[in-house]
Design an enzyme around this catalytic site. Structure first.
Site, PDB file in Angstrom:
ATOM      1  CD  GLU A  99      11.050  -3.452  -5.301  1.00  0.00           C
ATOM      2  OE1 GLU A  99      11.101  -2.297  -4.865  1.00  0.00           O
ATOM      3  OE2 GLU A  99      10.204  -3.849  -6.090  1.00  0.00           O
TER       4      GLU A  99
ATOM      5  CB  SER B 183       0.145  -6.640  -7.286  1.00  0.00           C
ATOM      6  OG  SER B 183       0.474  -5.754  -8.322  1.00  0.00           O
TER       7      SER B 183
ATOM      8  N   GLY C   6       0.827  -1.203   0.000  1.00  0.00           N
ATOM      9  CA  GLY C   6       0.000   0.000   0.000  1.00  0.00           C
ATOM     10  C   GLY C   6       0.860   1.249   0.000  1.00  0.00           C
TER      11      GLY C   6
END
Lengths: 297, 384
Positions: free
Chosen positions: B246, B163, B129
């Site tokens: 990431e 997602s 979120g």
């Protein structure tokens, strides 16, 4: 796997850079460009490069060489590209151990590459068939050129060292663009604060880093297809890098006084050396046909 | 500069390869892209298989339940699983690559014990979120607000491009806890249970026709203060810690996949006669150079992070810029090879071509990445 420069490799690169800054810095470069009988090969510099081991880098120590490998040669040639060092560097380096005096820089060796020869008149020894050589008015003010009727086959090591020079030139034009963008003010701020300029510069860096990965890997593997890929990406990084650097410099970039055109013209010249882009792409396409699906490293 | 792997690394690769050959034939068929419960079950099943074999959270620190693998081992893992056609990280993406590492780095002992094991064991799915309708690329401009009420935060606002929202158990949620602070300073990082009252999930249809992500509406959702990771109003820093991790390895498997796809494409072209087109053939050759170079850049970045003790550098933005473009070029080339079939929505190539369009947008648009490269690597001044 440790795909990074070793301490020795870093030291070698720093050493070559320092030598070239001292012996072929910007003033020397501009003096060479503006010399009345330019281009002229600086024999003293050539011997100094020889003494520093530039030509004998990959020659075994038993043969009086430095005993290093392709990765080290690539680092040295990258620095040569940065500095826009002039002369038949690749041809002389490849002749070390085969042509007397090449390793030490006493003999200047030129070679036919494709249908061109660089520095034919200045060379002591010329390798390849130069029958019928015709002088050209060279686009690169620092590299005299002859055309020859019979093409010589490309040498993969020469192609790799040329790619390394392209990489050095691409890294340098990226630096020059960034320096200019940081200091040149328009509309009350450095032009580097404008996204349009920023994005030109960041794309230059992306091309440099992608080419660097390809060139260094090809130096480690010495694989002809890796070299072909490295050549394509390094040519792209050098040619487009010089163009974008010129664009960032605006009108100043279009003048003889800026160094940008020297990088661009040399990049065009180097892109003509060795395998053509079409040949490299065909070889890489053929590799796709033959490659079996499955693990690759 | 060395591209060879150590005997230990080769041994690791060999054992992994053997295990994959044994385990992959028994996997159930892949669910359809629109079947979210099916996708959840499939991805969690694969995660459980990895867990049982000792491959779960390979690159996570040992004290977070991971295996403490080196970046090179992780690279080998991603390369081998992709080459063997193993499932992708899928619905576990946020938990394994994003929320998990954030909690491992910034969470309390209780938080690590509560949230990390279920991610590794394939029991809980996380969603992200972060983005909001009015704050996408300008992530820090987010407006979803949270105010304290006793031991809870009460959260209202909305999130977008989320997602796995339909099937997630938890949401890593960025909220504004101080409306008066400068925009980067008033943000907090919360773990929100997706079954809390007040959450509405509305699936969004992508240009590929599937519901790949969702909009999430939050109407006075109560989230315990104990679910905050990091200090109040320090959420931006917490987030940045994770984003760098990431970008480090997010695309490794995909580069391997693109190289395989390129080989398939060449064979397809030979079959249907398009190989005789020199322009097309040379284009494929150039893409081969491109993906070879991107693989080398990956190895370079991984080696760099290995030397830095596992901390990735900021080269991830450089990589993402080039990779996202190359991936789109690959599928444009595929359309050239396929001809009319490239307009058939039942063709895998067509769907992959459509989905490739998201790569220059998701996880920071190319324009934002160029700003990052220009400002943080090249040192150009901020401005507009």
């Amino acid at each position: 796997m440790d795909f990074q420069l070793t301490d020795d490799q870093r030291a070698l690169r720093a050493g070559v850079r320092e030598l070239l800054v001292r012996r072929f810095g910007r003033e020397r470069l501009r003096a060479a460009v503006d010399a009345p009988d330019a281009p002229n090969l600086d024999r003293a510099l050539w011997r100094e490069l020889g003494e520093a081991g530039f030509f004998a880098l990959r020659l075994p120590e038993s043969a009086g060489g430095v005993g290093l490998g392709l990765p080290e040669a690539v680092l040295a040639f990258e620095e040569a590209g940065r500095a826009l060092l002039t002369g038949p560097l690749v041809a002389t380096h490849l002749a070390a151990g085969e042509v007397p005096g090449a390793a030490t820089g006493e003999t200047v060796v030129a070679a036919v590459d494709g249908t061109l020869v660089e520095w034919l008149d200045a060379a002591d020894v010329v390798r390849g068939d130069v029958t019928g050589a015709v002088p050209m008015r060279s686009a690169d003010p620092l590299t005299p050129l002859h055309r020859v009727p019979r093409a010589a086959p490309p040498d993969p090591v020469a192609a790799l060292l040329t790619a390394a020079e392209q990489l050095g030139s691409a890294a340098r034009t990226c630096e020059l663009a960034v320096q200019h963008a940081r200091t040149r003010e328009q509309f009350g701020q450095p032009i580097g604060a404008f996204q349009a300029v920023k994005h030109l510069c960041s794309e230059m860096l992306v091309r440099v880093e992608v080419a660097r990965g390809a060139v260094y890997a090809a130096a480690v593997t010495a694989d002809p297809l890796d070299i072909a890929a490295a050549g394509l990406l390094a040519d792209e990084a050098a040619e487009r890098g010089a163009r974008d650097c010129l664009q960032v410099h605006g009108g100043m970039g279009f003048t003889w006084e800026s160094d940008v055109h020297l990088h661009l013209k040399r990049a065009w010249l180097r892109a003509r050396r060795g395998q053509s882009a079409a040949e490299a792409e065909e070889a890489l396409a053929e590799d796709l046909q033959s490659a079996a699906p499955g693990p690759r490293t | 500069m060395d591209l060879s792997y150590t005997p230990e690394e080769e041994d690791f690769r060999g054992r992994l390869r053997e295990w994959l050959a044994k385990v992959l034939p028994g996997l159930p068929p892949k669910p359809s892209p629109d079947d979210w419960p099916g996708r959840r079950a499939y991805d969690l099943g694969w995660q459980r298989t990895l867990y049982d074999a000792g491959y779960a959270g390979l690159h996570w620190p040992i004290d977070a339940g991971g295996r403490g693998a080196t970046p090179t081992q992780h690279l080998i893992f991603l390369e081998e699983t992709e080459n063997a056609g193993a499932p992708y990280v899928g619905a576990n993406f946020v938990g394994l690559l994003h929320a998990g590492p954030t909690i491992a780095a910034e969470g309390s002992a209780e938080q690590r014990a509560r949230w990390l094991p279920p991610v590794l064991r394939g029991e809980e799915v996380w969603c992200q979120g972060f983005s909001e309708p009015d704050a996408g690329s300008d992530l820090a401009a987010l407006r979803t607000r949270a105010w304290r009420d006793g031991d809870d935060y009460v959260v209202s606002g909305s999130k977008i491009w989320t997602s796995h929202a339909e099937v997630a158990d938890w949401c890593e949620l960025l909220v504004r806890t101080d409306a008066k602070a400068p925009k980067h300073r008033g943000i907090s990082w919360l773990a929100m249970p997706m079954d809390a009252p007040g959450i509405t999930v509305r699936p969004l249809r992508t240009l590929a026709g599937s519901t790949e992500f969702a909009e999430v509406f939050l109407d006075e959702v109560r989230v315990p203060v104990a679910n905050r990771v990091g200090a109040e109003n320090d959420g931006w820093r917490v987030t940045m810690v994770t984003l760098s991790f990431e970008r480090g390895t997010a695309f490794v498997g995909e580069v391997v996949a693109c190289r395989r796809v390129l080989g398939e494409l060449a064979r397809e072209a030979r079959k249907n006669g398009r190989w005789d087109d020199a322009v097309l053939r040379r284009g494929l050759g150039r893409l081969n150079a491109e993906f070879r170079a991107l693989w080398r850049l990956t190895q370079w970045n991984v080696s760099e992070s290995e030397r830095a003790g596992g901390v990735p550098g900021i080269g991830g933005s450089v990589f993402k810029l080039r990779y996202s473009r190359a991936r789109q070029e690959l599928y444009d080339a595929a359309a050239e090879v396929l001809g009319p079939e490239a307009l058939d929505l039942d063709s895998r190539w067509t769907l992959d071509r459509l989905s490739s369009l998201s790569y220059t947008i998701a996880a920071g648009t190319s324009q934002i990445q160029r700003n990052i490269v220009a400002e943080r690597i090249l040192g150009l001044p901020k401005g507009r």
